[in-house]
Motif scaffolding. Structure first.
Motif, PDB file in Angstrom:
ATOM      1  N   PHE A  19       3.074  -4.995   6.214  1.00 13.34           N
ATOM      2  CA  PHE A  19       3.002  -3.762   5.437  1.00 13.34           C
ATOM      3  C   PHE A  19       1.676  -3.772   4.683  1.00 13.34           C
ATOM      4  O   PHE A  19       1.483  -4.526   3.733  1.00 13.34           O
ATOM      5  CB  PHE A  19       4.163  -3.662   4.446  1.00 13.34           C
ATOM      6  CG  PHE A  19       5.514  -3.866   5.086  1.00 13.34           C
ATOM      7  CD1 PHE A  19       6.038  -2.918   5.945  1.00 13.34           C
ATOM      8  CD2 PHE A  19       6.251  -5.011   4.825  1.00 13.34           C
ATOM      9  CE1 PHE A  19       7.285  -3.103   6.536  1.00 13.34           C
ATOM     10  CE2 PHE A  19       7.499  -5.192   5.400  1.00 13.34           C
ATOM     11  CZ  PHE A  19       8.017  -4.242   6.266  1.00 13.34           C
ATOM     12  N   ALA A  20       0.758  -2.937   5.106  1.00 10.98           N
ATOM     13  CA  ALA A  20      -0.565  -2.915   4.494  1.00 10.98           C
ATOM     14  C   ALA A  20      -0.525  -2.215   3.143  1.00 10.98           C
ATOM     15  O   ALA A  20       0.280  -1.304   2.913  1.00 10.98           O
ATOM     16  CB  ALA A  20      -1.555  -2.210   5.416  1.00 10.98           C
ATOM     17  N   GLY A  21      -1.408  -2.617   2.240  1.00 14.09           N
ATOM     18  CA  GLY A  21      -1.556  -1.955   0.961  1.00 14.09           C
ATOM     19  C   GLY A  21      -2.281  -0.634   1.145  1.00 14.09           C
ATOM     20  O   GLY A  21      -2.662  -0.246   2.245  1.00 14.09           O
ATOM     21  N   LEU A 267      13.245   3.014  -8.907  1.00 14.29           N
ATOM     22  CA  LEU A 267      14.316   2.199  -8.334  1.00 14.29           C
ATOM     23  C   LEU A 267      14.106   0.704  -8.532  1.00 14.29           C
ATOM     24  O   LEU A 267      13.005   0.186  -8.316  1.00 14.29           O
ATOM     25  CB  LEU A 267      14.421   2.476  -6.834  1.00 14.29           C
ATOM     26  CG  LEU A 267      15.030   3.819  -6.422  1.00 14.29           C
ATOM     27  CD1 LEU A 267      14.657   4.167  -4.994  1.00 14.29           C
ATOM     28  CD2 LEU A 267      16.543   3.793  -6.594  1.00 14.29           C
ATOM     29  N   GLY A 268      15.187   0.008  -8.879  1.00 13.51           N
ATOM     30  CA  GLY A 268      15.145  -1.448  -8.928  1.00 13.51           C
ATOM     31  C   GLY A 268      15.014  -2.072  -7.552  1.00 13.51           C
ATOM     32  O   GLY A 268      14.372  -3.109  -7.392  1.00 13.51           O
ATOM     33  N   ILE A 269      15.587  -1.450  -6.528  1.00 20.68           N
ATOM     34  CA  ILE A 269      15.510  -2.034  -5.190  1.00 20.68           C
ATOM     35  C   ILE A 269      14.087  -2.003  -4.654  1.00 20.68           C
ATOM     36  O   ILE A 269      13.742  -2.770  -3.743  1.00 20.68           O
ATOM     37  CB  ILE A 269      16.477  -1.311  -4.214  1.00 20.68           C
ATOM     38  CG1 ILE A 269      16.611  -2.083  -2.897  1.00 20.68           C
ATOM     39  CG2 ILE A 269      16.029   0.117  -3.968  1.00 20.68           C
ATOM     40  CD1 ILE A 269      17.036  -3.515  -3.025  1.00 20.68           C
ATOM     41  N   PHE A 270      13.214  -1.171  -5.226  1.00 17.63           N
ATOM     42  CA  PHE A 270      11.829  -1.145  -4.776  1.00 17.63           C
ATOM     43  C   PHE A 270      11.021  -2.297  -5.349  1.00 17.63           C
ATOM     44  O   PHE A 270       9.821  -2.400  -5.095  1.00 17.63           O
ATOM     45  CB  PHE A 270      11.186   0.199  -5.101  1.00 17.63           C
ATOM     46  CG  PHE A 270      11.551   1.298  -4.122  1.00 17.63           C
ATOM     47  CD1 PHE A 270      12.492   1.081  -3.134  1.00 17.63           C
ATOM     48  CD2 PHE A 270      10.955   2.539  -4.202  1.00 17.63           C
ATOM     49  CE1 PHE A 270      12.831   2.088  -2.233  1.00 17.63           C
ATOM     50  CE2 PHE A 270      11.278   3.549  -3.304  1.00 17.63           C
ATOM     51  CZ  PHE A 270      12.217   3.329  -2.324  1.00 17.63           C
ATOM     52  N   ASP A 271      11.656  -3.185  -6.097  1.00 21.40           N
ATOM     53  CA  ASP A 271      11.033  -4.462  -6.476  1.00 21.40           C
ATOM     54  C   ASP A 271      10.938  -5.353  -5.236  1.00 21.40           C
ATOM     55  O   ASP A 271       9.826  -5.677  -4.794  1.00 21.40           O
ATOM     56  CB  ASP A 271      11.833  -5.096  -7.613  1.00 21.40           C
ATOM     57  CG  ASP A 271      11.320  -6.458  -8.061  1.00 21.40           C
ATOM     58  OD1 ASP A 271      11.214  -7.372  -7.223  1.00 21.40           O
ATOM     59  OD2 ASP A 271      11.042  -6.633  -9.265  1.00 21.40           O
ATOM     60  N   PRO A 272      12.046  -5.728  -4.577  1.00 20.85           N
ATOM     61  CA  PRO A 272      11.909  -6.529  -3.353  1.00 20.85           C
ATOM     62  C   PRO A 272      11.414  -5.738  -2.156  1.00 20.85           C
ATOM     63  O   PRO A 272      10.817  -6.305  -1.233  1.00 20.85           O
ATOM     64  CB  PRO A 272      13.328  -7.059  -3.105  1.00 20.85           C
ATOM     65  CG  PRO A 272      14.224  -6.094  -3.796  1.00 20.85           C
ATOM     66  CD  PRO A 272      13.463  -5.624  -4.999  1.00 20.85           C
ATOM     67  N   LEU A 273      11.637  -4.419  -2.145  1.00 19.02           N
ATOM     68  CA  LEU A 273      11.238  -3.606  -0.994  1.00 19.02           C
ATOM     69  C   LEU A 273       9.839  -3.009  -1.136  1.00 19.02           C
ATOM     70  O   LEU A 273       9.415  -2.252  -0.261  1.00 19.02           O
ATOM     71  CB  LEU A 273      12.213  -2.434  -0.805  1.00 19.02           C
ATOM     72  CG  LEU A 273      13.630  -2.713  -0.337  1.00 19.02           C
ATOM     73  CD1 LEU A 273      14.368  -1.397  -0.141  1.00 19.02           C
ATOM     74  CD2 LEU A 273      13.648  -3.528   0.951  1.00 19.02           C
ATOM     75  N   GLY A 274       9.105  -3.344  -2.188  1.00 18.24           N
ATOM     76  CA  GLY A 274       7.866  -2.653  -2.514  1.00 18.24           C
ATOM     77  C   GLY A 274       6.968  -2.294  -1.342  1.00 18.24           C
ATOM     78  O   GLY A 274       6.699  -1.113  -1.078  1.00 18.24           O
ATOM     79  N   PRO A 275       6.435  -3.264  -0.594  1.00 17.69           N
ATOM     80  CA  PRO A 275       5.522  -2.938   0.501  1.00 17.69           C
ATOM     81  C   PRO A 275       6.167  -2.071   1.587  1.00 17.69           C
ATOM     82  O   PRO A 275       5.542  -1.136   2.098  1.00 17.69           O
ATOM     83  CB  PRO A 275       5.130  -4.316   1.042  1.00 17.69           C
ATOM     84  CG  PRO A 275       5.316  -5.249  -0.113  1.00 17.69           C
ATOM     85  CD  PRO A 275       6.514  -4.719  -0.833  1.00 17.69           C
ATOM     86  N   LEU A 276       7.410  -2.376   1.943  1.00 20.98           N
ATOM     87  CA  LEU A 276       8.098  -1.587   2.966  1.00 20.98           C
ATOM     88  C   LEU A 276       8.336  -0.162   2.465  1.00 20.98           C
ATOM     89  O   LEU A 276       8.123   0.816   3.207  1.00 20.98           O
ATOM     90  CB  LEU A 276       9.411  -2.266   3.337  1.00 20.98           C
ATOM     91  CG  LEU A 276      10.246  -1.665   4.471  1.00 20.98           C
ATOM     92  CD1 LEU A 276      11.147  -2.721   5.086  1.00 20.98           C
ATOM     93  CD2 LEU A 276      11.103  -0.477   4.013  1.00 20.98           C
ATOM     94  N   ALA A 277       8.778  -0.039   1.215  1.00 23.97           N
ATOM     95  CA  ALA A 277       9.041   1.288   0.662  1.00 23.97           C
ATOM     96  C   ALA A 277       7.776   2.125   0.611  1.00 23.97           C
ATOM     97  O   ALA A 277       7.791   3.322   0.923  1.00 23.97           O
ATOM     98  CB  ALA A 277       9.650   1.152  -0.733  1.00 23.97           C
TER      99      ALA A 277
END
Length: 380
Positions: A19-21, A267-277
């Motif tokens: 997942f690129a920045g 969203l709290g789930i976008f902490d572990p999902l950050g790059p994918l999200a």
């Protein structure tokens, strides 16, 4: 590579997903509510003031910003009210806001009333506590999120008490704020917020607050885990006031939206999902709703697992995954909350996250997971 989990042998993936920045997202405003990294060497008990590893905590925020996400700071994901007291939250806000300014990152910070402590206070004291925290957030240069207040839930007797406190704060705010409705599944003390346990009545009070000060409300962050209620609420918001989904069960559909509108995200789930999200929203930026859903929909199983009841302990899974992903060197949490979830729960979180390719180094994640299993007495 194989790893023996309590329920059987699991074969981790060999390669991570990539997942690129990139730059800020275009079609949606997206905040990740970020966790704090504890200092594992501090001589602290669960009742002690939070001991934070500031370097690792700020490095994680830079990771989120590098993918174009905003950071929602000092929220419940950061263990606000569950180990992180107001003194710690204030320092976190000051440091993160300065870091955001240095790197050009989007940031919004939680202002609440937790300096009052578990005993709460009168409505006058609640209002003063909110004022103190709102001033600190705005002085730091960040946007304010008016968090749901345990003290206000205790002190308020009618919906008019909520209208009075929030109207006073919105008149004082220097710029548009985000209002935060956190449901009792995240914090049982917040049952009956806005003056009623009837969610239709509570929604009406919230909309009255917004209608009286639409120029001072950037948006509403709603965390009720009820997709239809959120969709209904966002259709009733004044023009220009956003709905930020906080629904960690139904976020893909709410962000994608329908012919009558869509939700932004906090969203709290976008902490572990950050790059994918972030990558999913970039696909959405192009108008490819189906591609967005193909990437983000498979993450819901992990999110529903992390946020399963008792939902307030989702933070344990978030920090576990940050450790397995190499964002911190240990699995220690403020207040000792690394013990708040069972070993089977954590093993399933590992499997689901690995299946999504969330670990930049799957071998490191496997090694760390094996060390955790050994600590629990699970033999290889």
């Amino acid at each position: 590579m194989t790893i023996r989990l309590p329920h059987g042998v699991y074969e981790p993936r060999n390669e991570p997903a990539v997942f690129a920045g990139g730059a800020a997202l275009a079609s949606r405003t997206v905040f990740s509510a970020a966790h704090v990294v504890a200092d594992p060497y501090a001589d602290a008990s669960p009742d002690s003031p939070a001991a934070v590893d500031w370097d690792a905590t700020l490095a994680f925020r830079r990771h989120l910003w590098s993918h174009g996400l905003g950071v929602a700071e000092a929220m419940d994901t950061a263990q606000r009210g569950m180990g992180l007291d107001w003194a710690g939250a204030a320092e976190l806000i000051r440091r993160s806001a300065a870091e955001a300014k240095a790197v050009g990152g989007l940031i919004a910070c939680g202002a609440g009333t937790d300096q009052l402590g578990p005993g709460g206070g009168s409505l006058t004291q609640v209002r003063a506590a909110y004022e103190e925290q709102l001033a600190l957030v705005e002085d730091s240069g960040a946007q304010a999120i008016l968090m749901a207040s345990r003290a206000l839930a205790s002190a308020a007797r009618t919906s008019d008490d909520y209208l009075s406190v929030y109207s006073h704060l919105l008149r004082q705010a220097s710029g548009p704020v985000i209002l935060h409705w956190l449901g009792p599944m995240f914090d049982p003390v917040l049952e009956g917020y806005w003056g009623s346990s009837d969610l239709d009545a509570a929604t009406s009070v919230l909309l009255d607050v917004v209608a009286a000060h639409p120029d001072k409300v950037d948006g509403i962050k709603i965390s009720l885990l009820d997709a239809q209620r959120e969709a209904d609420l966002r259709r009733r918001l004044p023009q220009g006031v956003r709905c930020y989904t906080g629904d960690d069960f139904n976020y893909p559909g709410l962000i994608a939206g329908d012919e009558r509108g869509f939700s932004h995200a906090l969203l709290g789930i976008f902490d572990p999902l950050g790059p994918l999200a972030a990558q999913a929203v970039r696909i959405l930026d192009t108008g490819d709703v189906a591609g967005f859903r193909r990437l983000l929909d498979p993450t819901v199983e992990l999110s529903r697992h992390l946020f399963e009841a008792p939902t307030r302990f989702y933070k344990t899974g978030v920090v576990l995954l940050a450790w397995l992903a190499g964002h911190q060197s240990h699995f220690t949490m403020v207040g000792g909350l690394q013990s708040a979830r069972s070993l089977p729960h954590m093993c399933r979180a590992y499997e689901l996250a690995d299946g999504l390719g969330l670990f930049p180094d799957p071998g490191l994640a496997e090694t760390r997971m094996k060390s955790l299993l050994t600590m629990y007495g699970v033999a290889e």
